[in-house]
Design a protein around this motif. Structure first.
Motif, short mmCIF file in Angstrom:
data_model
loop_
_atom_site.label_atom_id
_atom_site.label_comp_id
_atom_site.label_asym_id
_atom_site.label_seq_id
_atom_site.Cartn_x
_atom_site.Cartn_y
_atom_site.Cartn_z
N GLU A 206 -6.48 -6.11 0.97
CA GLU A 206 -5.47 -6.53 0.20
C GLU A 206 -4.19 -6.56 1.01
O GLU A 206 -3.23 -7.49 1.14
N LEU A 207 -3.90 -5.32 1.52
CA LEU A 207 -2.73 -4.99 2.39
C LEU A 207 -2.59 -5.87 3.33
O LEU A 207 -1.48 -6.68 3.75
N ALA A 208 -3.82 -6.13 4.22
CA ALA A 208 -3.67 -6.93 5.48
C ALA A 208 -3.62 -8.17 4.96
O ALA A 208 -2.72 -9.00 5.64
N ALA A 209 -4.09 -8.72 3.71
CA ALA A 209 -3.88 -10.22 3.51
C ALA A 209 -2.44 -10.42 2.96
O ALA A 209 -2.07 -11.59 2.96
N CYS A 210 -1.72 -9.26 2.62
CA CYS A 210 -0.41 -9.60 2.13
C CYS A 210 0.51 -9.19 3.00
O CYS A 210 1.64 -9.05 2.65
N GLY A 211 0.29 -9.29 4.39
CA GLY A 211 1.47 -9.16 5.26
C GLY A 211 1.42 -7.81 6.05
O GLY A 211 2.30 -7.81 7.12
N ALA A 212 0.53 -6.68 5.72
CA ALA A 212 0.58 -5.56 6.65
C ALA A 212 -0.09 -6.04 7.88
O ALA A 212 -1.34 -6.42 7.85
N LYS A 213 0.78 -5.60 9.06
CA LYS A 213 -0.07 -6.36 10.15
C LYS A 213 -0.42 -5.06 11.08
O LYS A 213 -1.20 -5.27 12.09
N VAL A 214 -0.79 -3.82 10.35
CA VAL A 214 -1.31 -2.96 11.37
C VAL A 214 -2.72 -2.72 11.48
O VAL A 214 -3.00 -2.41 12.59
#
Lengths: 424, 424
Positions: A206-214
């Motif tokens: 969810e984080l990656a899909a929501c803009g977390a680029k790490v």
């Protein structure tokens, strides 16, 4: 007694941007090797190499064929991996570099965004058995059908690393970046954001899909399927980073309410005005978008305006897909019979993510209340079992992130059990 | 009616040094394709790319392993060939690029100077059958034993072009350079040097070995064995260049007395002073040189100085091999028991080449007389059936070339039947 572990390490372009940095990465790899571990390293192209090659391509052709673009871009990792192998060799350790094709990264034949179908790392195993450090080009593979060189698209090196780690049954896949792992929010926006020690695959997705680029979304999906732990850590320190491991199902219900706040400035919003409120109109619009290979994120369809028989449809998409989408949609304006198209690239998206959200229905209410108190106007809403996202003005984004982080007491001195957030 | 010919074209690094030049080469290739011919193009790395990559390698390791150096350097042609394919595609023609490995260039496994063992151009034939222009990376191949990427050494792209032309049974191999072909001497030294229309393989071999840089020695050897015509021509004009074709055996005896004058500034001279005049001493010296991979050209051993039981041995070698040779020889000074080593990098070599020389014993005498009249002191002499070479001071070299060219009446207004000389 030390059991020999197999570690896959992935270094991004900024970690190998110069000869000096390559030497530093080589020292880090040798330290792991000295510790007794077998090491496989996945490496991206040096710094801006990919952009420089794209610039050259544009100078000779406005629309270069995908096959040749992949051939061109894969020169980037070829350079960085050979230099890294030399630097390790210079420290007295045997190192061998392998292209995606040599490493057995078998993909579909869609140039520019191929998917990994299989990994046959026979040559890598042979080199490891001989005691060598193995260096593999990230981002690239070879098409199963055409035997042509392919690339996996942006962030593909993360996926290469996870796929190799899974195929080699590695103990861990270490993703090196320029921060110490994952935080409850971007520390540049929220100074007291907390470092997260451990996070589930679902939350990381969810984080990656929501803009977390790490971490790249596809690499997290791959790791979840393979049940492979990912360790996200800094290439500038030896601090322990964030472990991505375990499923949400295994969490004690009372533990994690909220993991963190993510934000995204990379999207735009398209509104299709005056769409006939009849069966099939929306379908034709989204079929057109899919045909143009547009990645649509959130969709909102208004209630039909009384008496007109028409409605508005808005959706968000990556800004980079904006021109293609506008051009494709304008071509169907007559057949679908809508009134007009609006393009807005001044939107931002803020998301609250947490596995514990499932059993705490009050989270969404607190989220909207915090945004209201901060004076942030909500334009679109989207939710999942463990996430709430809204679209707002991009100028309101920082305030929205801070307000939510504060409202859910995610800061360093708070009491919340937290373990997630955006990388950078 | 036009019979479809298969043409292999080779473009060097300066022809593809910039995006603009790549576009110009693409136009030239498309013109040949439009004329109805099938076209296979062999391309070198852009301009100074190879040197830039070598510089990067030296920054991370003083002595990089050959396998990794080859991996690194082959990125150069990967970039130029993909860009060239894009530029052709942009002109409306299908073009596909192939690495040495994909093109089936099978080599030995000696990194940095691998030799072509076999060519299996199945994929190239497939692409040609589908009407595509085929672009192949010069200078590189894949090792038969290790499956590792190899390079063929300096000038290797010429050899790639000839080897592919032979394997594909091409009608001609065109080598594009920055001059209109081969001249009776370097026009920068001898203004009235004449352009040569046709030259035999044997003469071209002697010229290449004597300093003519326009064609690499190994490529000429390969073409002679395959009986493949080479057309050396300029990438800046559409003039007919020089055809390298036919054997010396087929020449009418009375035709060609002299083909041209070649010169070479790239060699140095090493003198081993006071070598014991006993069996095995010279052998040990040249075994040492061979073991250090030194390419020795001319050798002179003086008559033993009366009463001393010692003699001097001099030989010439590429300047680039100088430091390695001096270091290797100094290590055997005690065991061979010689007095000292002298290194001289201010020598030049001038050569007269001509198939007709075989039946005209007076040529050598005329050659030495011309040098004597020009006041050029001769330091070493070497001859073959169709060549006379001497080593002199490098400061005398231009005068020597002019004197010989004049003495044998090779100039544009002379009467001699001539057809050879140095390129540039």
């Amino acid at each position: 007694m030390h059991f020999v572990a197999l570690v896959v390490q992935k270094y991004g372009g900024s970690s190998v941007a110069t000869a000096e940095r390559i030497k530093r990465v080589a020292e880090r790899i040798v330290a792991a090797r000295k510790g007794g571990d077998d090491v496989v390293v996945v490496v991206s192209a040096m710094g801006d190499t990919t952009d420089e090659l794209l610039d050259l391509a544009n100078q000779v052709s406005p629309l270069p064929p995908g096959r040749e673009l992949d051939m061109l871009l894969t020169a980037g990792e070829r350079i960085s991996m050979a230099l890294l192998a030399m630097a390790i060799h210079n420290l007295g350790y045997e190192a061998r570099s392998f292209t995606g094709s040599q490493a057995g990264v078998i993909t579909t034949s869609v140039h520019g965004r191929a998917r990994i179908m299989d990994v046959t790392p026979g040559r890598l195993k042979g080199a490891l058995d001989e005691g060598a450090v193995v260096i593999v080009a990230g981002f690239q593979g070879v098409s199963q059908d055409t035997k042509d060189v392919t690339t996996l698209g942006r962030g593909g090196s993360d996926t290469t690393a996870v796929a190799l780690a899974a195929a080699l049954q590695a103990d861990v896949c270490e993703i090196y970046t320029d921060v110490d792992g994952i935080f409850t929010a971007d520390p540049r926006i929220v100074p007291n954001a907390r470092h997260i020690k451990q996070i589930t695959y679902e939350e990381m997705l969810e984080l990656a899909a929501c803009g977390a680029k790490v971490l790249h979304l596809r690499s997290v999906e791959y790791a979840r399927r393979a049940e492979l732990p990912i360790h996200v850590r800094s290439s500038y320190s030896t601090n322990t980073g964030t472990m991505v491991i375990g499923s949400m199902e295994d969490l004690p219900v009372e533990q994690a309410l909220i993991t963190g706040v993510a934000h995204d400035r990379s999207e735009a919003k398209i509104t299709i005005v005056g769409v006939p409120d009849e069966p099939g109109a929306a379908a034709r619009i989204f079929e057109t978008a899919a045909g143009a290979e547009i990645n649509i994120d959130m969709i909102v369809q208004n209630v039909s305006t009384e008496g007109t028989g028409r409605t508005d449809i808005s959706f968000t998409l990556p800004k980079t897909d904006g021109p293609t989408a506008m051009s494709a949609l304008s071509k169907i304006q007559e057949t679908v019979n809508f009134k007009g198209l609006l393009y807005d690239d001044h939107v931002g998206k803020v998301s609250l993510i947490g596995a514990g959200m499932r059993s705490h229905p009050g989270v969404a209410a607190g989220f909207f209340a915090a945004l209201g108190q901060a004076g942030v106007n909500i334009e679109m809403i989207s939710t999942s079992e463990i996430r709430v996202s809204v679209v707002c003005r991009d100028s309101d984004l920082d305030a929205a992130v801070s307000a939510i982080h504060e409202a859910f007491d995610l800061g360093g001195d708070g009491e919340a059990v937290v373990y997630a957030g955006t990388g950078r």
